[in-house]
Design an enzyme around this catalytic site. Structure first.
Site, PDB file in Angstrom:
ATOM      1  N   LYS A  38       8.324   0.008  -9.018  1.00 60.95           N
ATOM      2  CA  LYS A  38       6.989   0.577  -9.232  1.00 60.95           C
ATOM      3  C   LYS A  38       6.568   1.416  -8.029  1.00 60.95           C
ATOM      4  O   LYS A  38       7.191   1.362  -6.959  1.00 60.95           O
ATOM      5  CB  LYS A  38       5.985  -0.558  -9.446  1.00 60.95           C
ATOM      6  N   ARG A 138      -5.826 -12.834 -11.328  1.00 60.19           N
ATOM      7  CA  ARG A 138      -5.659 -11.391 -11.494  1.00 60.19           C
ATOM      8  C   ARG A 138      -5.243 -11.171 -12.938  1.00 60.19           C
ATOM      9  O   ARG A 138      -6.008 -11.449 -13.854  1.00 60.19           O
ATOM     10  CB  ARG A 138      -4.646 -10.869 -10.459  1.00 60.19           C
ATOM     11  N   HIS A 170       2.771 -14.858 -11.383  1.00 62.47           N
ATOM     12  CA  HIS A 170       2.922 -14.226 -10.071  1.00 62.47           C
ATOM     13  C   HIS A 170       2.248 -15.077  -9.007  1.00 62.47           C
ATOM     14  O   HIS A 170       1.142 -15.588  -9.216  1.00 62.47           O
ATOM     15  CB  HIS A 170       2.294 -12.825 -10.093  1.00 62.47           C
ATOM     16  N   ARG A 226      12.262 -11.316  -9.032  1.00 63.12           N
ATOM     17  CA  ARG A 226      11.722  -9.959  -9.020  1.00 63.12           C
ATOM     18  C   ARG A 226      11.501  -9.458  -7.590  1.00 63.12           C
ATOM     19  O   ARG A 226      10.360  -9.404  -7.122  1.00 63.12           O
ATOM     20  CB  ARG A 226      10.393  -9.917  -9.785  1.00 63.12           C
ATOM     21  N   TYR A 269      -9.257  16.816  17.265  1.00 61.51           N
ATOM     22  CA  TYR A 269     -10.651  16.620  16.877  1.00 61.51           C
ATOM     23  C   TYR A 269     -11.326  15.537  17.714  1.00 61.51           C
ATOM     24  O   TYR A 269     -10.767  14.457  17.932  1.00 61.51           O
ATOM     25  CB  TYR A 269     -10.746  16.220  15.405  1.00 61.51           C
ATOM     26  N   CYS A 316      -4.602  14.252  12.204  1.00 59.87           N
ATOM     27  CA  CYS A 316      -5.301  15.224  11.355  1.00 59.87           C
ATOM     28  C   CYS A 316      -4.668  15.242   9.963  1.00 59.87           C
ATOM     29  O   CYS A 316      -3.721  14.519   9.688  1.00 59.87           O
ATOM     30  CB  CYS A 316      -5.228  16.602  11.985  1.00 59.87           C
ATOM     31  N   ASP A 318      -2.771  17.424   8.549  1.00 56.67           N
ATOM     32  CA  ASP A 318      -1.421  17.956   8.466  1.00 56.67           C
ATOM     33  C   ASP A 318      -0.605  17.783   9.736  1.00 56.67           C
ATOM     34  O   ASP A 318       0.560  18.207   9.768  1.00 56.67           O
ATOM     35  CB  ASP A 318      -1.475  19.458   8.150  1.00 56.67           C
TER      36      ASP A 318
END
Length: 384
Positions: A38, A138, A170, A226, A269, A316, A318
């Site tokens: 997943k 859950r 679970h 699992r 920044y 930042c 990027d």
């Protein structure tokens, strides 16, 4: 070093995933293994991780959402490999799942009815795993609702629209071995299985164990385990060590720029970092849009020119900056943000520890604009 073709890249060692699965299967005493892929294989790549898991001995694959299962089938994962969707929500195209031979999870009467209706559309019975809530609060049916869920599933099976092929639950705290909730959940699961089987359910598999339980709780193996984070080489119980698992992801970048700056230079920044002397700053072209945590500003370490360096100032969108003092670095040099630790670089677990989170989040959050490259390393084996 491997030649890079992008300024930021996640290199994924498929051999490590395969070897980790083999190790986990051995630790589980040969119990059948469902490789959990997943969330894009915990950031490593959905299809690629699935194929590596199968190569390592997994015979099932598990996902959270229906779209992931359909993508696996579209990529050529054959119907002979069971694929389980663990999180079902109303209104999805379950007829497509059934037609593709995808297993579905049901933890309510309403979901059983919806899957049965989809089976009518698909013209074939749907394969269903009934999920019991044994104490996580859950997904799944709690003890008071479990009998009605079992009865509804058996009625739909008698009508020819469902096959009840699994019983599951679970753990909430398997990563804390010895926690009293673990034995309570085991007891509730045993009762849920007993009730279902007395009512007439004949499951192919009963499954409960996640990565932590595989490694620390042999009595929870049942018919299928699992593994999730452990198949990617990251320990589910850090205080107990690595269990011989090898991390599969190495996140790298190439320096975009280096420059000498004077003492007292504010960096990035907010000037959250100020240089204490004349120094060299180096720009790493990766930021929070790529999955680098912004709260790792002035905290996380990376590896360049043979040494660890702390991020200097704010992460930042990027990019971020590191202070390399007087060391010789230049644009184009490789930076290892995290990896297995082979060269002295930080690991995803170390980043998680520094941030007060878990390694799952570190690898899963690496963004889609970071390309993945895939390699098999012959004889890589498992790290001790």
């Amino acid at each position: 070093m491997v030649a890079m073709t992008h300024p930021v890249e996640a290199r994924v060692d498929l051999q490590a995933i395969s070897d980790n699965i083999a190790l986990l299967k051995e630790r589980a005493g040969g119990t059948a293994v469902m490789g959990m892929v997943k969330a894009e294989g915990y950031g490593h790549g959905l299809v690629q991780a699935g194929r590596a898991a199968l190569a390592g001995g997994a015979t099932w694959l598990g996902v959270a959402k229906l779209a992931e299962a359909l993508e696996l089938r579209a990529a050529g994962i054959p119907v002979e490999v069971p694929v389980l969707v663990g999180l079902t929500t109303p209104g999805e195209p379950y007829d497509q799942a059934i037609a593709a031979g995808v297993d579905l999870t049901a933890g309510s009467v309403g979901m059983i009815e919806e899957i049965a209706a989809a089976a009518l559309t698909a013209g074939r019975a749907g394969r269903v795993h009934l999920k019991a809530d044994t104490g996580m609060s859950r997904g799944g049916a709690g003890p008071s609702d479990w009998p009605a869920v079992v009865d509804a599933a058996l009625a739909a099976q008698a009508a020819g629209w469902l096959e009840v092929v699994g019983l599951s639950s679970h753990f909430a705290l398997a990563d804390e071995p010895g926690h009293p909730s673990i034995q309570r959940q085991l007891a509730v699961f045993r009762e849920a299985v007993e009730l279902a089987e007395k009512a007439g359910v004949r499951p192919e598999v009963r499954h409960l164990s996640n990565s932590a339980a595989i490694l620390t709780l042999p009595e929870a193996r049942y018919d299928l385990v699992r593994p999730g984070i452990a198949m990617y080489g990251l320990t589910p119980v850090p205080r107990l060590g690595t269990f011989g698992l090898r991390p599969a992801m190495t996140l790298t970048a190439r320096l975009a720029l280096t420059k000498r700056v004077p003492e007292g230079s504010g960096v990035s920044y907010g000037h959250a970092y100020t240089t204490s002397s004349v120094t060299t700053l180096a720009l790493v072209p990766a930021g929070y849009a790529d999955g680098i945590p912004r709260n790792g500003s002035n905290l996380l370490e990376v590896f360049v020119a043979g040494r660890r360096r702390r991020i200097a100032g704010r992460v930042c969108m990027d990019q971020f900056v590191i202070d390399v003092a007087d060391d010789q670095v230049e644009a184009g040099d490789e930076v290892i943000l995290f990896g297995p630790g082979d060269h002295g670089e930080p690991t995803a677990q170390e980043w998680a520890d520094a941030l007060g989170t878990i390694s799952y989040e570190i690898v899963t959050r690496i963004g889609s604009r970071v390309p993945r490259s895939y390699e098999w390393y012959e004889g890589a084996g498992n790290a001790e």
